[in-house]
Scaffold this motif. Structure first.
Motif, PDB file in Angstrom:
ATOM      1  N   GLY A 237       0.789  -1.219   0.000  1.00 52.29           N
ATOM      2  CA  GLY A 237       0.000   0.000   0.000  1.00 52.29           C
ATOM      3  C   GLY A 237       0.818   1.263   0.000  1.00 52.29           C
ATOM      4  O   GLY A 237       2.050   1.232   0.125  1.00 52.29           O
ATOM      5  N   ARG A 264       1.055   5.493   8.956  1.00 51.32           N
ATOM      6  CA  ARG A 264       1.625   5.717   7.620  1.00 51.32           C
ATOM      7  C   ARG A 264       1.247   7.126   7.160  1.00 51.32           C
ATOM      8  O   ARG A 264       0.180   7.655   7.504  1.00 51.32           O
ATOM      9  CB  ARG A 264       1.127   4.678   6.619  1.00 51.32           C
ATOM     10  CG  ARG A 264       1.620   3.286   6.947  1.00 51.32           C
ATOM     11  CD  ARG A 264       1.380   2.329   5.818  1.00 51.32           C
ATOM     12  NE  ARG A 264       2.494   2.352   4.867  1.00 51.32           N
ATOM     13  CZ  ARG A 264       2.578   1.520   3.830  1.00 51.32           C
ATOM     14  NH1 ARG A 264       1.615   0.650   3.603  1.00 51.32           N
ATOM     15  NH2 ARG A 264       3.605   1.571   3.016  1.00 51.32           N
ATOM     16  N   TRP A 274      -5.055   2.538   2.294  1.00 51.51           N
ATOM     17  CA  TRP A 274      -4.208   1.998   3.363  1.00 51.51           C
ATOM     18  C   TRP A 274      -5.046   1.428   4.493  1.00 51.51           C
ATOM     19  O   TRP A 274      -4.791   0.326   4.981  1.00 51.51           O
ATOM     20  CB  TRP A 274      -3.272   3.095   3.852  1.00 51.51           C
ATOM     21  CG  TRP A 274      -2.978   3.133   5.310  1.00 51.51           C
ATOM     22  CD1 TRP A 274      -3.320   4.106   6.187  1.00 51.51           C
ATOM     23  CD2 TRP A 274      -2.240   2.169   6.076  1.00 51.51           C
ATOM     24  NE1 TRP A 274      -2.869   3.809   7.445  1.00 51.51           N
ATOM     25  CE2 TRP A 274      -2.204   2.638   7.408  1.00 51.51           C
ATOM     26  CE3 TRP A 274      -1.623   0.960   5.765  1.00 51.51           C
ATOM     27  CZ2 TRP A 274      -1.568   1.930   8.423  1.00 51.51           C
ATOM     28  CZ3 TRP A 274      -0.984   0.244   6.797  1.00 51.51           C
ATOM     29  CH2 TRP A 274      -0.960   0.736   8.097  1.00 51.51           C
TER      30      TRP A 274
END
Length: 356
Positions: A237, A264, A274
């Protein structure tokens, strides 16, 4: 108000440093009913009022010592199941319904805690005395809207200092987690170095970054945290490396709740991608890695820290242990002084005169 007694600075340290914010629960764990928890050896009742605000008190009725967490949520106060004594969020007894007039009513009898609910977690200030808490400041990965995170928690049957040691040890990733989806690459030998930061220090491999679990940072900004990043392949991702911001909250001297925020750097549609990928695939892989840590730590030899042979890879651990020891020695003195100042005050706040 009751206070735990410690015999020395080491015992104090084993239950956890104070004058810090510690995460104690995930937000979803506190709903309509009072919740009883133990953190840093303190028994605490946590509940939400009618506006959803979270409160925390010592989990002890001032009357006979029953657990307030067994009682009822009355909004800005909790009522004891044993005799119905009602204690307000600030520790003052609001009502003693069993008698028409009771000297305990209106008295500040129960320790109250400062609480913040943020990033899907409930943080409590464990102060040594009645001073105002420090500001709680998060690392960028939790403070910035450019990042998206998931909170992961686990209870480990080990003192929190072992959990901290484990994160402050990047080389274990190359071996213990060598079969994981993200930590199977890189050299299996390394020289390590330490550099100071404004809030703590970074401990890192020399000559290798962005390959494995290559560095870890300790910081103290109102709370004590650990931060690291692990590189990810593109198939896992968007957002580049996978970051972890971790906290190890003592339950008591033998148990720890670890909080790992998994982060992230993603915005817009990448954030949605994600989060979908994490919930449906990556989370299970990460739990596998965390379980490897738990198994090793819980099965360490008895009193493992007393019989260690540390080497160059453990400089980060020894540095942090020295910092914790100095802090504990300082705090233990402050704690004793505060405890002594409360010796001649009874449960209803009146001074006791020994000659009477």
């Amino acid at each position: 108000m009751t206070m735990r007694n410690f015999n020395d600075a080491q015992e104090y340290l084993d239950y956890g440093l104070r004058n810090l914010w510690h995460p104690v629960l995930a937000s979803w764990e506190v709903n309509d009913s009072p919740v009883g928890i133990t953190r840093l050896g303190d028994n605490i009742v946590v509940w939400r009022d009618e506006d959803g605000k979270v409160h925390a008190l010592e989990d002890r009725c001032p009357h006979r010592g029953a657990r307030l967490s067994l009682g009822w949520n009355l909004g800005n106060r909790v009522a004891c199941w044993y005799h119905g004594v009602e204690v307000r969020f600030d520790g003052v007894v609001e009502d003693v319904p069993a008698v028409a007039s009771c000297p305990m009513t209106g008295a500040d009898c129960v320790k109250s805690y400062h609480v913040q609910e943020v990033q899907g977690a409930i943080f409590i200030w464990f102060g040594i005395d009645d001073s105002a808490p420090d500001e709680l400041i998060f690392p960028e990965q939790l403070a910035s809207d450019d990042w998206s995170s998931f909170l992961c928690m686990a209870d480990w049957k080990v003192n929190y200092q072992y959990a901290v040691d484990n994160v402050m040890d990047p080389m274990h990733g190359t071996y213990l987690h060598s079969a994981s989806h993200s930590m199977y690459q890189g050299d299996r030998q390394a020289d390590m170095s330490l550099r100071m930061t404004k809030t703590g220090f970074v401990f890192e491999k020399e000559g290798q970054t962005g390959v494995n679990f290559d560095w870890v940072e300790y910081g103290q900004t109102g709370a004590a945290w650990l931060r690291l990043s692990i590189p990810y392949q593109e198939k896992f991702g968007p957002g580049g490396s996978f970051w972890i911001v971790g906290y190890a909250t003592p339950i008591d001297k033998d148990n720890t709740r670890v909080f790992f925020f998994r982060c992230r750097n993603v915005q817009g549609w990448e954030r949605d991608t994600w989060r979908f990928l994490y919930r449906n695939y990556l989370e299970g892989l990460h739990w596998d890695v965390l379980e490897q840590d738990r198994i090793v730590l819980e099965l360490l030899a008895p009193d493992a820290r007393d019989h260690e042979f540390l080497y160059q890879h453990d400089v980060g651990i020894t540095r942090l242990r020295r910092m914790f020891k100095r802090a504990a020695e300082n705090q233990f003195g402050l704690y004793q002084a505060y405890q002594k100042s409360k010796e001649n005050v009874d449960v209803v706040g009146a001074t006791i005169h020994p000659a009477e």
